[in-house]
Design an enzyme around this catalytic site. Structure first.
Site, PDB file in Angstrom:
ATOM      1  N   ASP A 138       0.157   5.026   0.915  1.00 57.05           N
ATOM      2  CA  ASP A 138      -0.155   6.167   1.659  1.00 57.05           C
ATOM      3  C   ASP A 138      -0.129   5.567   3.127  1.00 57.05           C
ATOM      4  O   ASP A 138      -0.943   4.484   3.523  1.00 57.05           O
ATOM      5  CB  ASP A 138      -1.610   6.713   1.733  1.00 57.05           C
ATOM      6  CG  ASP A 138      -1.676   8.131   1.683  1.00 57.05           C
ATOM      7  OD1 ASP A 138      -0.630   8.762   1.316  1.00 57.05           O
ATOM      8  OD2 ASP A 138      -2.589   8.647   2.104  1.00 57.05           O
TER       9      ASP A 138
ATOM     10  N   ASP B 238       0.878  -1.181   0.045  1.00 58.72           N
ATOM     11  CA  ASP B 238      -0.046  -0.054   0.134  1.00 58.72           C
ATOM     12  C   ASP B 238       0.962   1.424  -0.017  1.00 58.72           C
ATOM     13  O   ASP B 238       2.049   1.009   0.276  1.00 58.72           O
ATOM     14  CB  ASP B 238      -0.749  -0.096   1.307  1.00 58.72           C
ATOM     15  CG  ASP B 238      -1.637   1.429   1.671  1.00 58.72           C
ATOM     16  OD1 ASP B 238      -2.070   1.839   0.763  1.00 58.72           O
ATOM     17  OD2 ASP B 238      -1.625   1.735   2.580  1.00 58.72           O
TER      18      ASP B 238
HETATM   19  O1  M1P Z   1      -4.962   6.159   1.930  1.00 63.88           O
HETATM   20  C1  M1P Z   1      -5.375   6.049   0.560  1.00 63.88           C
HETATM   21  C2  M1P Z   1      -6.686   6.895   0.613  1.00 63.88           C
HETATM   22  O2  M1P Z   1      -6.080   8.248   0.605  1.00 63.88           O
HETATM   23  C3  M1P Z   1      -6.918   9.385   0.380  1.00 63.88           C
HETATM   24  O3  M1P Z   1      -7.618   9.541   1.547  1.00 63.88           O
HETATM   25  P1  M1P Z   1      -8.003  11.127   2.354  1.00 63.88           P
HETATM   26  O4  M1P Z   1      -7.632  12.157   1.472  1.00 63.88           O
HETATM   27  O5  M1P Z   1      -9.258  10.720   3.020  1.00 63.88           O
HETATM   28  O6  M1P Z   1      -6.703  10.899   3.343  1.00 63.88           O
HETATM   29  C4  M1P Z   1      -7.799   9.246  -0.789  1.00 63.88           C
HETATM   30  O7  M1P Z   1      -6.891   9.320  -2.119  1.00 63.88           O
HETATM   31  C5  M1P Z   1      -8.558   7.802  -0.720  1.00 63.88           C
HETATM   32  O8  M1P Z   1      -9.478   7.618  -1.970  1.00 63.88           O
HETATM   33  C6  M1P Z   1      -7.586   6.744  -0.486  1.00 63.88           C
HETATM   34  O9  M1P Z   1      -8.430   5.498  -0.342  1.00 63.88           O
END
Ligand code: M1P
Length: 250
Positions: free
Chosen positions: A15, A13
């Site tokens: 983020d 993953d």
């Molecule tokens: O961690 C993945 C998520 O990152 C973003 O979420 P947020 O802006 O709420 O922090 C979005 O791109 C979301 O679609 C994605 O799952």
């Protein structure tokens, strides 16, 4: 682990697993992946975000050639060694009328919310999902953090998800709280396990998945518990590095 080779896939993953939330990858982490990990095993990325955002976080468009596999939007957009493996779309799946009914409901619901602040881009239409964001995606980083704190205290997104489940029980949609400020809506089965269909013919001996949002309502959960993968829960990108070093005995 038994043996390490290119028949082993490490799937990450993005983020919260390779980067801080919405931030670019640290140069030492990228170097670790490309110089230490990739020579030993096959390396892939699977993110909920679109390819543009993943590329921004991972240091540019060459992300699709830097890594063996890049799966954006959970794999609806897929690349292998820089080659496009094809895409699927939520518009094709839902059709315009159902899509509009969903978007209209979300906009109505969000118009009733009182939050610390509201900005713009409340509904982001992506190829494979609709991202709904009560604070608005054009908020600043400070506003993002403020909403996130408010949400933890008041359960804004939990209540929103409950309302969506009640309003659209038969739409075949999943509503997932993926990041800090928004909700992802996508067809059932279009979670991160979607990317595994691109890997079926590859006959990997082991597929290790690393993710931070592995709890039951997190967007890494489905692939984390999928029998086709060996799931690793991480708490930060530093933790990811530690776990990979241990796994590969680096
Ligand atoms: O961690 C993945 C998520 O990152 C973003 O979420 P947020 O802006 O709420 O922090 C979005 O791109 C979301 O679609 C994605 O799952």
């Amino acid at each position: 682990m038994a043996s390490v080779s290119k028949k082993t896939l490490l799937l990450f993953d993005v983020d919260g697993t390779l980067t801080l939330s919405q931030r670019p990858i640290e140069p030492h982490m990228k170097e670790f992946l490309l110089q230490k990990v990739k020579p030993k095993v096959t390396v892939g990325l699977v993110g909920g975000s679109d390819l543009k955002k993943i590329a921004l976080q991972m240091g540019g468009e060459q992300v699709v050639t830097d890594f063996d596999y890049v799966f954006a939007e959970n794999g609806l957009i897929a690349y292998k060694n820089g080659v496009d493996l094809g895409s699927q779309s939520i518009l094709k799946y839902m059709g315009e009328a159902k899509l509009q009914a969903f978007i209209n409901y979300c906009l109505r619901y969000m118009s009733e919310l009182a939050l610390p602040c509201k900005r713009g881009n409340f509904v982001e239409f992506r190829t494979g999902l609709i991202n709904v964001c009560p604070v608005g995606r054009s908020c600043t980083l400070e506003e993002r953090e403020a909403f996130h704190r408010f949400d933890l205290e008041h359960g804004v997104r939990d209540k929103f998800v409950a309302a969506l489940r009640q309003e659209f029980p038969d739409a075949g949609l999943v509503f997932a709280i993926g990041g800090q400020i928004s909700i992802d809506a996508y067809p059932e089965g279009w979670d991160k396990t979607y990317c595994l269909r691109h890997l079926e013919a590859e006959c990997f001996e082991q597929i290790h998945f690393f993710g931070d949002r592995t709890e039951a309502d997190g967007n890494d959960h489905a692939i984390y518990v999928d029998p086709r993968t060996i799931g690793h829960k991480v708490s930060s990108f530093e933790d990811t590095r530690r776990q990979v070093e241990e796994l590969l005995r680096l």
